[in-house]
Scaffold this motif. Structure first.
Motif: not given
Lengths: 201, 697
Positions: A45-46, A48-49, A52, A56, A60, B29, B31-32, B35-36, B39, B42-43, B46
């Motif tokens: 999990a960490w 993958v995060a 990800i 960017p 960016y 899980w 967290v990702p 994050a996804l 992201s 944001a994508a 943009t």
């Protein structure tokens, strides 16, 4: 022979050994777990995060530089290429290592560790443990980029003449590094050795 | 430990109960996933915000950089250049840019782009900010969204009229653009109210068309009767009105410009794109107001026999001082046939019927009828000097008294002919020559000599020692006078005077007693008889004068033959007469008598004694007698003059013309006359005031 086989459990914080069914360390009051059943899940999990967040961080701009006549935004790779153009190959190498090689290497190392544990591979257990130690140790040095950006942003604020501001990439990169460190921490290195046990049991 | 199985029951295969997948999943899980999500969000953001990509084609895109050069609209950033590249033929440069989403719909067919660079011109400096920041691309489009476009062609120069400006665009037409530059001002009463765009050839290449933008609210000042004129540079006009120099602003001197004014009211309001003509000067523009270019023009010809030097195309045609048209053509034509053929100079006159007072919609035929009528009544054409310096001429239609009868006819050529009369041309050369000749004739040198002589005399006088001595003499005199006035004797005079007056009183009292008045009467009687004599004597003088006059008349008719011989003797005789003792003695004896009288009077005054009065009167008597005697000779004198005159007459009768001798004769005679007049005047004076003989005044 492992502590688990001996009916014991060691505290990961202070090393105090307890009976297997003890729930809390009597010295430091931290939770005792013989094996972290969710360790691999957390690692993935960490990881993958972190991966990800690393996307960017590279797409960016890291730094927003505006001077009297010019205004430029540079990404990590863009900055490296610029440094090479200026002839500062040494600095370019340092930046490249800290920003690209180390994070990517860490991703690769953690994936390798996690996959090998899941498959219960018993090969090269000492090497894998060493790799885990390196990943744990080197993880924090990836923050060097973030520190550079933070210091530059704080120092170069000369109003109209020249200003440097952190871009979105700086935040993403910091998050990526943090997630990767957490991934490394979530990994229970004892699992490396459990595979050996199952084979020899 | 051994290899044998441990005692007791075989170890149970304890399989942990299958927990559900959701319970086995770690919370980490989340967290990702976050994050996804972030992201991807944001994508997406943009991507959706990145704007519309447009392509602008430029011939020259110097300074435009990908990623740096901005697209601006009214000085606000609305986009950024992403890429700069050549098109396939390397002929033009393609600039790819991203335009903000909210602006893109407005980029329709009317959108214009140009590169803003620093520009220094007569009217100022612009785009200075681009020196540091680098050039940017400026866009201009109107505020209505139409069909959006993505391909545009960039302009070389900034457009002058921004879509946001309120005003009216009009078209101006001119013969040439020599004096008009893009951006040149449009003035109205000296205010800058607009500007000109770039001049362009009109569709058939016969002139130039330039758009002009007139800002609101000044555009309301423009109507269909507005006139525009060129104010470029400076103009010097040299016409019948004299010399006029016109200079406008410095900018218009270099860049040109036009000015407009609406002189008459009643025009219709203008709309965008209305067309106007630029007149070469304000005067022409104003004149054009009274000429409707579409009105009919009556063309008539005038045939001049003399040279038309000085008459040019465009010269005025005036009728009683008012401009009614202009000369449109000057040519030579042959009149008559065979031996009678001769060349005449034909001037074609364009006459505006409306100027003849026939109304705005008068036709050429009506004007023709009117002019024919006038010609029958003596209207003739002639050339008149417009400006004596330049020698320019204009044609005047004038009413000539007692003109030979004529009619307006198409004798030759295409146009009816107005008969001519003598031209009134003042030649500046001839006039100047006359003036110079008169100046030449002035006796300047004599005057100068006279002045020099006079100055010499004055100088001599001033230089003479006597003159210089005058001031000192005057001072001495004043000193003496002061001494005299201050003397005791003079101070004593008033007292003495008083005593004298007392004495005179006594004398007068005694005089009354001595019957003095009777004696005085006697004296005056004698004097009066003397005066009668004098009067008789002088009575002859007019006759003498008349005779002299007749003599003069005759002298005028004299012949020249006997001139030389007779002249000398005549003059001698006259001289002798003038020099004769009697003539000279006359004033002398008179004087003597008067002197005597004066002496007596002096004695009387000095003496103051009553006893002397009788003797005085006796002396006066004697004096009067003496006067009488003296005067008694006057008749003789007259007789002598009469003889002389007749003698002169005889001599002079042979003279015919006035000559020097004659003149001398006349002068002599005039002297005689003057002498006679003097005698006569004296006699008259005595007659008027006999007392003067006694008082000596």
């Amino acid at each position: 022979m492992s502590a688990r086989a001996a009916g014991l459990v060691a505290c990961r914080n202070c090393g105090q050994v307890h009976q297997l069914d003890t729930l809390r360390c009597k010295r430091c009051d931290s939770t005792l777990q013989s094996r972290d059943s969710q360790s691999l899940q957390k690692v993935w999990a960490w990881l993958v995060a972190g991966m990800i967040a690393y996307v960017p961080a590279n797409l960016y701009p890291m730094l927003l530089t505006s001077t009297l006549t010019d205004r430029s935004e540079s990404t990590i790779i863009g900055g490296v290429i610029e440094l090479v153009d200026y002839g500062a190959i040494g600095i370019a190498l340092v930046v490249f290592a800290a920003s690209v090689l180390i994070p990517v290497g860490k991703f690769a190392a953690i994936i390798y560790l996690a996959v090998s544990v899941q498959r219960g591979s018993g090969r090269n257990r000492h090497g894998r443990h060493k790799a885990y130690d390196v990943v744990e140790f080197i993880g924090r040095w990836s923050m060097i980029d973030v520190f550079v950006v933070a210091i530059l942003s704080a120092l170069v604020q000369l109003s109209a003449i020249a200003t440097i501001n952190p871009g979105i990439a700086a935040v993403s990169f910091a998050l990526s590094v943090i997630f990767t460190m957490l991934a490394a921490q979530s990994f229970d290195p004892r699992l490396i050795w459990d595979a050996d046990r199952t084979i020899h049991d | 430990m051994t290899d044998t199985p441990p005692p007791g029951p075989a170890p149970m295969h304890i399989r942990p109960a299958k927990t559900p997948l959701l319970q086995r999943l770690s919370l980490v899980w989340v967290v990702p996933i976050i994050a996804l999500a972030v992201s991807l969000g944001a994508a997406w953001q943009t991507y959706s915000d990145r704007g519309v990509r447009i392509t602008i084609t430029f011939d020259n895109a110097s300074g435009v950089q990908a990623g740096t050069t901005e697209i601006r609209y009214r000085d606000i950033r609305v986009g950024l250049v992403e890429a700069v590249e050549f098109d396939e033929g390397l002929g033009t440069i393609l600039v790819h840019a991203r335009i903000d989403q909210d602006i893109a719909p407005y980029l329709d067919a009317d959108a214009q782009f140009w590169v803003v660079r620093p520009d220094v011109s007569v009217r100022g400096i612009s785009g200075l900010d681009t020196v540091l920041s680098g050039p940017f691309i400026e866009g201009n489009w109107n505020t209505t969204a139409d069909v959006a476009q993505t391909n545009f062609t960039g302009l070389d120069r900034p457009v002058l009229t921004r879509a946001s400006q309120r005003g009216t665009i009009i078209q101006l037409q001119s013969d040439n653009a020599g004096s008009i530059a893009a951006g040149a001002p449009v003035l109205h009463k000296g205010l800058e109210v607009g500007y000109l765009e770039k001049p362009q050839l009109n569709f058939d290449g016969s002139g130039v068309v330039v758009s002009a933008f007139i800002e609101a609210p000044y555009d309301r000042r423009i109507t269909s009767s507005t006139r525009f004129w060129d104010i470029s540079g400076f103009s010097v006009s040299f016409g019948a009105g004299g010399v006029a120099l016109n200079v406008n602003s410095l900018a218009s001197l270099i860049e040109g410009g036009v000015e407009f004014d609406t002189i008459v009211s009643g025009g219709d309001p203008v709309t965008d794109g209305q067309s106007f003509t630029i007149f070469p000067s304000e005067q022409v523009a104003r004149d054009s107001l009274f000429v409707d270019p579409s009105a009919e023009v009556l063309r008539v010809a005038v045939l001049f026999e003399e040279s038309v030097t000085g008459l040019v195309r465009g010269a005025d045609v005036r009728f009683q001082g008012i401009r009614i048209g202009e000369v449109s053509e000057i040519s030579a034509i042959v009149v008559g046939e065979g031996d009678l053929a001769e060349v005449r100079l034909q001037a074609v006159l364009d006459i505006q019927p409306s100027r003849l007072g026939l109304g705005a919609d008068a036709t050429a035929d009506a004007a023709m009828t009117l002019l024919s009528d006038f010609v029958e009544r003596g209207l003739r054409a002639r050339m008149v000097t417009g400006n004596i310096l330049s020698g320019s001429l204009f044609v005047e239609l004038a009413q000539i008294e007692d003109a030979l009868p004529a009619i307006m006819a198409r004798t030759s050529g295409r146009y009816p002919v107005i008969p001519t009369t003598d031209s009134d041309i003042s030649d500046v050369a001839a006039t100047a020559e006359g003036v110079l000749a008169r100046i030449n004739a002035l006796p300047v040198e004599e005057l100068m000599n006279g002045a020099i002589d006079m100055m010499d005399s004055i100088e001599r006088l001033v230089d003479s020692e006597d003159t210089r001595a005058v001031p000192s003499s005057v001072i001495a005199l004043l000193d003496e006078a002061r001494g005299l006035v201050g003397s005791e004797e003079l101070q004593a005079v008033p007292a003495e005077l008083r005593s004298v007056i007392v004495e005179i009183d006594a004398i007068v009292a005694r005089a009354n007693d001595a019957d003095l008045v009777t004696s005085l009467d006697n004296v005056l009687e004698v004097a009066s008889s003397a005066l009668v004599n004098i009067e008789q004597a002088t009575r002859n003088l007019p006759r003498i004068t008349a005779e002299i006059e007749t003599l003069t008349v005759r002298a005028n008719q004299l012949e020249l033959d006997a001139l030389v011989t007779s002249a000398a003797s005549t003059l001698d005789a006259i001289d002798a007469f003038v020099a004769s003792e009697d003539t000279r003695a006359l004033p002398g004896s008179l004087n003597g008598a008067l002197e005597e009288l004066r002496a007596v009077m002096a004695e009387l005054r000095a003496g103051g004694a009553v006893e002397n009065v009788n003797t005085l009167l006796a002396s006066a008597n004697a004096a009067a007698r003496a006067v009488e005697d003296a005067v008694s000779t006057l008749p003789a004198l007259s007789a002598q003059a009469g003889r002389l005159v007749s003698q002169s007459e005889a001599v002079v009768a042979s003279y015919s013309e006035r000559s020097r001798f004659n003149a001398e004769t006349l002068a002599t005679l005039r002297e005689i006359q003057a002498a006679a007049t003097a005698v006569s005047a004296l006699a008259r004076a005595i007659q008027r005031n006999p007392n003067s003989l006694i008082t000596g005044r």
